[in-house]
Design an enzyme around this catalytic site. Sequence first.
Site, PDB file in Angstrom:
ATOM      1  N   TRP A 101       0.835  -1.212   0.000  1.00  0.00           N
ATOM      2  CA  TRP A 101       0.000   0.000   0.000  1.00  0.00           C
ATOM      3  C   TRP A 101       0.859   1.247   0.000  1.00  0.00           C
ATOM      4  O   TRP A 101       0.554   2.228  -0.681  1.00  0.00           O
ATOM      5  CB  TRP A 101      -0.968  -0.017   1.182  1.00  0.00           C
ATOM      6  CG  TRP A 101      -1.958  -1.135   1.095  1.00  0.00           C
ATOM      7  CD1 TRP A 101      -2.129  -2.141   1.993  1.00  0.00           C
ATOM      8  CD2 TRP A 101      -2.919  -1.372   0.039  1.00  0.00           C
ATOM      9  NE1 TRP A 101      -3.130  -2.985   1.571  1.00  0.00           N
ATOM     10  CE2 TRP A 101      -3.633  -2.539   0.384  1.00  0.00           C
ATOM     11  CE3 TRP A 101      -3.237  -0.712  -1.143  1.00  0.00           C
ATOM     12  CZ2 TRP A 101      -4.645  -3.068  -0.416  1.00  0.00           C
ATOM     13  CZ3 TRP A 101      -4.247  -1.241  -1.947  1.00  0.00           C
ATOM     14  CH2 TRP A 101      -4.923  -2.393  -1.577  1.00  0.00           C
ATOM     15  N   ASP A 171      -1.490   6.630   6.359  1.00  0.00           N
ATOM     16  CA  ASP A 171      -2.595   5.741   6.001  1.00  0.00           C
ATOM     17  C   ASP A 171      -2.821   4.818   7.199  1.00  0.00           C
ATOM     18  O   ASP A 171      -1.952   4.017   7.538  1.00  0.00           O
ATOM     19  CB  ASP A 171      -2.181   4.938   4.752  1.00  0.00           C
ATOM     20  CG  ASP A 171      -3.213   3.886   4.335  1.00  0.00           C
ATOM     21  OD1 ASP A 171      -4.220   3.695   5.042  1.00  0.00           O
ATOM     22  OD2 ASP A 171      -2.992   3.241   3.280  1.00  0.00           O
ATOM     23  N   LYS A 195     -11.836  -1.877   6.838  1.00  0.00           N
ATOM     24  CA  LYS A 195     -11.024  -2.817   7.612  1.00  0.00           C
ATOM     25  C   LYS A 195     -11.515  -2.861   9.056  1.00  0.00           C
ATOM     26  O   LYS A 195     -11.854  -3.907   9.567  1.00  0.00           O
ATOM     27  CB  LYS A 195      -9.541  -2.422   7.568  1.00  0.00           C
ATOM     28  CG  LYS A 195      -8.999  -2.150   6.169  1.00  0.00           C
ATOM     29  CD  LYS A 195      -8.830  -3.430   5.350  1.00  0.00           C
ATOM     30  CE  LYS A 195      -8.742  -3.199   3.857  1.00  0.00           C
ATOM     31  NZ  LYS A 195      -7.581  -2.477   3.369  1.00  0.00           N
TER      32      LYS A 195
HETATM   33  C1  LIG Z   1      -7.067  -1.975   2.080  1.00  0.00           C
HETATM   34  C2  LIG Z   1      -6.056  -0.923   2.178  1.00  0.00           C
HETATM   35  C3  LIG Z   1      -5.947   0.094   1.219  1.00  0.00           C
HETATM   36  C4  LIG Z   1      -6.818   0.149  -0.011  1.00  0.00           C
HETATM   37  O1  LIG Z   1      -8.110   0.497   0.340  1.00  0.00           O
HETATM   38  P1  LIG Z   1      -9.220   0.813  -0.769  1.00  0.00           P
HETATM   39  O2  LIG Z   1     -10.291   1.442   0.045  1.00  0.00           O
HETATM   40  O3  LIG Z   1      -9.614  -0.503  -1.358  1.00  0.00           O
HETATM   41  O4  LIG Z   1      -8.641   1.719  -1.767  1.00  0.00           O
HETATM   42  C5  LIG Z   1      -5.001   1.068   1.407  1.00  0.00           C
HETATM   43  N1  LIG Z   1      -4.199   1.061   2.479  1.00  0.00           N
HETATM   44  C6  LIG Z   1      -4.271   0.106   3.427  1.00  0.00           C
HETATM   45  C7  LIG Z   1      -3.347   0.146   4.604  1.00  0.00           C
HETATM   46  C8  LIG Z   1      -5.204  -0.921   3.302  1.00  0.00           C
HETATM   47  O5  LIG Z   1      -5.270  -1.874   4.243  1.00  0.00           O
END
Ligand SMILES: *Cc1c(COP(=O)(O)O)cnc(C)c1O
Length: 362
Positions: A101, A171, A195
């Site tokens: 990511w 993030d 998540k």
């Molecule tokens: C799942 C995830 C993403 C991507 O998320 P989307 O909403 O599908 O774009 C980005 N960063 C992390 C840390 C993730 O776990």
Amino acid sequence: MARVYNFSAGPSVLPEVVLKAAAEEMLDYNGTGMSVMEMSHRSKAFEEIIQTAEQDLRDLMKIPDNYKVLFLQGGASQQFAAIPMNLMKNRVADYIITGQWAKKAYEEAKKYGKANAVASSADKTFSYIPDCSDLPISDDADYVYICHNNTIYGTTFKTLPNTKGKLLVADMSSDILSQPVNVSDYGVIYFGVQKNVGPAGVVVVIIREDLIRDDVLEGTPTMLKYKTQADADSLYNTPPCYGIYICGKVFKWVKEMGGLEAMKIHNEKKAAILYDFLDHSQLFKGTVEKKDRSLMNVPFVTGKEDLDAKFVKEATAAGFVNLKGHRSVGGMRASIYNAMPIEGVEKLVEFMKKFEEENKND
Ligand SMILES: *Cc1c(COP(=O)(O)O)cnc(C)c1O
């Protein structure tokens, strides 16, 4: 109807009480005679939903008044572009590459300016967090970027990088609300909610007010400009109403669980059950350096691909689902987010012990 123990990395398990409450309100939300899915985003009822959700998130994370909270669409991945577009004044940013990511965010940022990979753990398949105490931070960096918890690899930052005074952007998609966060350490925190918080379709951006500007990169779409969204209190266009409503219910649930300090204790207890077992097992082993282990995502292997596959198959049949590791890593991964009850982890470990007994001599 039988609920399974769902170890999915995302979208993932939600608190059962939240799902039940949403089911009860499906046809008639709070005397409106309609579902939240059916109501105007400009209605009084929805206004209260989004404002309450924001306030509860502010309470939980102790978000200072000089930060805005935005409920947006496009997922976490959309932010990979929105961040450089809004923040790259000098067109320079430093990225710490701790997994897929972070790497995707870095690749995206390169389209808008000079993105530097100032540290990486790619040399050992992202199984650790690099030492970030003295990185070659660029003098003119607009920000330093991290992925706080690496969903795929199961590592997490226990100490924040030394950004040498530069803005930190994080993030937190897979560990938001899992423990207390000092929001003031960051310029921007964002998370896709699917998540640890709610259904896919909402991404929340927590951003310091002075970073919300008009002078964004030329060509930035109106929708991706934080100022557009902040000025309209996330109602510039139709927001993901139903998703925001569920997030609000989860915020209330986390409050009822005792807030983020209590969540952290709960999560540490859960993770310890699994990690302790892995550390003593003769069959299974964790794949991550102990000091960098995530509380949320726990990857492990047997060392034999066919045995991994057998385990996943038998676990699924026994009601422990979505344990297959990410396609880029293989093996297994148990995601044990806030809503995974402690007995889910206890029963998984019982099952792993039994599997070990039956298979350790193979
Ligand atoms: C799942 C995830 C993403 C991507 O998320 P989307 O909403 O599908 O774009 C980005 N960063 C992390 C840390 C993730 O776990």
